[in-house]
Structure formats: C-alpha cells, structure tokens
Enzyme design. Structure first.
Site, short mmCIF file in Angstrom:
data_model
loop_
_atom_site.label_atom_id
_atom_site.label_comp_id
_atom_site.label_asym_id
_atom_site.label_seq_id
_atom_site.Cartn_x
_atom_site.Cartn_y
_atom_site.Cartn_z
N LYS A 46 -11.45 -39.95 -12.22
CA LYS A 46 -12.31 -38.87 -12.75
C LYS A 46 -11.54 -37.70 -13.38
O LYS A 46 -12.03 -36.57 -13.42
CB LYS A 46 -13.29 -38.33 -11.68
CG LYS A 46 -14.04 -39.37 -10.88
CD LYS A 46 -14.54 -40.55 -11.67
CE LYS A 46 -15.66 -40.26 -12.63
NZ LYS A 46 -16.00 -41.51 -13.39
N GLY A 48 -10.11 -38.04 -16.61
CA GLY A 48 -10.02 -38.16 -18.07
C GLY A 48 -9.51 -39.53 -18.52
O GLY A 48 -9.05 -39.68 -19.67
N HIS A 99 -4.82 -45.91 -11.97
CA HIS A 99 -5.01 -44.84 -10.96
C HIS A 99 -3.97 -44.96 -9.85
O HIS A 99 -4.06 -44.25 -8.84
CB HIS A 99 -6.40 -44.97 -10.32
CG HIS A 99 -7.56 -44.77 -11.25
ND1 HIS A 99 -7.62 -43.76 -12.18
CD2 HIS A 99 -8.73 -45.46 -11.37
CE1 HIS A 99 -8.78 -43.84 -12.83
NE2 HIS A 99 -9.46 -44.85 -12.36
N SER A 129 -17.25 -34.79 -10.18
CA SER A 129 -17.43 -35.94 -11.06
C SER A 129 -17.50 -37.23 -10.23
O SER A 129 -18.36 -38.09 -10.44
CB SER A 129 -16.27 -35.99 -12.06
OG SER A 129 -16.38 -37.11 -12.90
N PHE A 220 -16.78 -35.81 -26.98
CA PHE A 220 -17.70 -36.24 -25.93
C PHE A 220 -18.98 -36.86 -26.50
O PHE A 220 -19.37 -37.98 -26.14
CB PHE A 220 -18.03 -35.04 -25.03
CG PHE A 220 -18.87 -35.37 -23.84
CD1 PHE A 220 -18.31 -35.85 -22.67
CD2 PHE A 220 -20.25 -35.20 -23.88
CE1 PHE A 220 -19.10 -36.15 -21.56
CE2 PHE A 220 -21.05 -35.50 -22.78
CZ PHE A 220 -20.46 -35.98 -21.62
S1 PPS Z 1 -12.78 -43.06 -14.16
O1 PPS Z 1 -14.00 -43.66 -13.59
O2 PPS Z 1 -11.82 -42.70 -13.12
O3 PPS Z 1 -12.20 -43.87 -15.20
O4 PPS Z 1 -13.30 -41.68 -14.78
P1 PPS Z 1 -12.48 -40.81 -15.81
O5 PPS Z 1 -12.64 -41.39 -17.16
O6 PPS Z 1 -11.11 -40.54 -15.31
O7 PPS Z 1 -13.25 -39.41 -15.74
C1 PPS Z 1 -14.59 -39.29 -16.14
C2 PPS Z 1 -14.80 -37.84 -16.50
O8 PPS Z 1 -14.22 -37.58 -17.79
C3 PPS Z 1 -15.22 -37.05 -18.64
N1 PPS Z 1 -14.97 -37.41 -20.05
C4 PPS Z 1 -14.87 -36.49 -21.04
N2 PPS Z 1 -14.89 -35.14 -20.99
C5 PPS Z 1 -14.78 -34.49 -22.18
N3 PPS Z 1 -14.66 -35.12 -23.38
C6 PPS Z 1 -14.63 -36.48 -23.47
N4 PPS Z 1 -14.54 -37.05 -24.65
C7 PPS Z 1 -14.73 -37.21 -22.24
N5 PPS Z 1 -14.74 -38.52 -21.94
C8 PPS Z 1 -14.89 -38.62 -20.61
C9 PPS Z 1 -16.51 -37.67 -18.11
O9 PPS Z 1 -17.65 -37.03 -18.60
C10 PPS Z 1 -16.29 -37.51 -16.61
O10 PPS Z 1 -16.40 -36.15 -16.17
P2 PPS Z 1 -17.77 -35.48 -15.64
O11 PPS Z 1 -17.36 -34.14 -15.12
O12 PPS Z 1 -18.32 -36.38 -14.58
O13 PPS Z 1 -18.67 -35.38 -16.83
#
Ligand code: PPS
Length: 284
Positions: A46, A48, A99, A129, A220
């Site tokens: 969670k 990025g 991870h 998240s 996003f």
């Molecule tokens: S995982 O399941 O571990 O692979 O999740 P991960 O991708 O690491 O994290 C998911 C969070 O990243 C946010 N996200 C983004 N934020 C901003 N811009 C872009 N383009 C973007 N892409 C993914 C996603 O919304 C999750 O955060 P939260 O706070 O839940 O929205």
C-alpha cells in the site's frame, strides 16, 4: 472475522498469506540469477506499488500508452514472490515489484547486480489504505474494526509483517545495492521530478514529449479508468472496493482518532529515532 492461524504462514520471520504464497518459491527466489538490467521496485504493501508498475512500464516504452493498455500490470511488472511470476524465463529488461523484506531478496542483488527502487509512504496512510483493502478484497480476511487493525499493524501481525522493520532493515542495508529511495508523497507532489530521478537512476533518457506521456498515463484518474492498470478483475467483497481508492496524502486524518494518532506518533518516534528519514503526513 478474526485472523485464523492458517491464514498466514511464517517464512524466516515474515508473514505470508497462505492462499497466495508458498515456501518453496520463497526459498528458490533467494537464488535467482540477476542481470544488470533487472529492476526491482520494493514497497511495503500500500505504498505505491501499482503506481510504480505503471510508471516503470511507461518509462521503458518511451511513454507509449499501448504498453499499459494491452496487458495487465501484474504480467508486465510481476511480484517476484508470487509463485507464477516466471522470473527466470522473462526477457531482459525485467521489471519487477516486491514487498519482500531485505533479508528475503535474491542474494545476487547484494553483488550490485540489478537495481532497487525503494518506495516508502507515511505509515498512517499505509495503514488506512491497507485497512480498506482488506475490507474489500475477497482474498483477504476482513479486519474486525479499525482499532483492531491498528493494533495488528503496529505489532506486525499483518502480511509482510511490520512496517517499521521493513523500512528500517532496507534503509540500513541500502549501500549494499544499486539503490534509489523515493516516496509516495514525492511522487504526488512532483511527479515530473520523481520520474526524472527514476529515469536517471535506470539510465533511460526521455525527451519532454515522452516524459509528458509517462506523466499523463500515470495520473490517478487515468489509471483508475484503465482496466489493465486498476486490477478491476480481482474479486471484491463489495462493489465499492478498489486498488485505486483515494490516492491522497493524509487520509489517515479521516480515520485515526486524536488518541490513536498520538499513540502512533509515540511509537513512530521510538521505532524510527535512529533512521534519518522525514515523512510527509499531510497535503499542505
Ligand atoms: S498493493 O496492494 O500493495 O500493491 O498496493 P499499492 O499499489 O502499493 O498501494 C495502493 C495505494 O496507492 C494508491 N495509488 C495512487 N495514488 C496516487 N496516484 C496514483 N496514480 C496511484 N496509483 C495507486 C492507491 O490509490 C492506494 O492508496 P489509497 O490511499 O488506498 O487510495
């Protein structure tokens, strides 16, 4: 639902969800042969990961949107710990996410083969998240409630164990690798500068038009509409669950009470006191 004992298995001190991972694969991946062109994006969940899957695919295709529209992110930039990630058979350059904690990464990376990009996110937003992610995705057990999940997160009774251990261990050993440290918050605040930094690190030069295309298709709202980027097909418990949920800095403020936040801050100060990293906790 409470977490059953068979829901996780432990491998060398780290918790893995039993239905997704297996020990044999984790053992094998420590011995993967690494090429200089291999890139590994390392994240605690969670922080990025799927954003970086998108950014890396676009950087390596010179911003061509077709690269992120024809194939799911999971196949373009797989998690190496997932048993069918097919690491050895993939052509170079191999882009990967993981991870894994430092001590489970392929050992050859410590010979400074390949490159590591560690992406960190402030742990209160990571926790929030993760909380919603566990509520919505069918493959996870639902958290009992927020206070219970907070307690589990702090003590590392979650998948990939403790956030504090993950970042502390990776940061302490960063000089053993070709290593770039970036943050989710830096990506949010200045995506262009962060992408340029990544390009310099991996040795890819993009002109302004190509850089603009990488930025546009990593936003996003654009990712959320792209079924190859947003993991639409992953089974959900309810229709409002999404990998791309809010994508903001500071959503923890809508979820932590003042008491929970102060308690978390005390633990953060204690656990991170000898780690020279600054985190961004809100969007101001
Ligand atoms: S995982 O399941 O571990 O692979 O999740 P991960 O991708 O690491 O994290 C998911 C969070 O990243 C946010 N996200 C983004 N934020 C901003 N811009 C872009 N383009 C973007 N892409 C993914 C996603 O919304 C999750 O955060 P939260 O706070 O839940 O929205």
């Amino acid at each position: 639902m409470s977490t059953t004992s068979s829901y996780y298995f432990q491998y060398k001190g780290c918790n893995f969800v039993s239905t997704i991972y297996n020990k044999e694969h984790l053992e094998q991946l420590e011995h993967f042969e690494i090429q200089d062109t291999d890139v590994f994006v390392v994240t605690y969940p969670k922080s990025g990961t799927i954003w970086m899957q998108q950014i890396m695919s676009l950087i390596y295709s010179d911003g061509d949107p077709a690269a992120v529209q024809g194939k799911p992110a999971l196949e373009r930039v797989p998690w190496i710990e997932v048993p069918n990630s097919n690491f050895s058979a993939r052509p170079s350059p191999r882009l990967n996410v993981t991870h894994l904690p430092y001590h489970l990464i392929p050992k050859a990376l410590k010979e400074k083969k390949g490159k590591i990009i560690y992406v960190a996110r402030n742990p209160k937003d990571v926790l929030v998240s993760s909380y919603y992610f566990h509520q919505h995705l069918a493959m996870y057990e639902s958290p009992k409630d927020f206070p219970d999940f907070l307690e589990k997160f702090i003590h590392g009774r979650v998948e990939f164990s403790c956030w504090f251990d993950h970042i502390r261990e990776w940061y302490a050993h960063k000089d053993e690798f070709n290593f770039l440290f970036i943050t989710y918050e830096a990506l949010k605040k200045d995506l262009r500068a962060s992408i340029q930094k990544i390009c310099n690190f991996v040795g890819r030069q993009l002109d302004d038009d190509k850089l603009d295309a990488v930025i546009e298709h990593s936003m996003f709202d654009v990712m959320k509409k792209n079924p190859m980027a947003n993991y639409e097909g992953i089974p959900k418990k309810s229709s409002d669950g999404a990998f791309l949920r809010k994508g903001s800095i500071g959503d923890w403020k809508n979820n932590f009470t003042v008491t929970q936040s102060e308690m978390f801050d005390r633990i953060f100060q204690e656990r991170m006191k000898d780690v020279p990293l600054e985190f961004i906790w809100d969007n101001e």
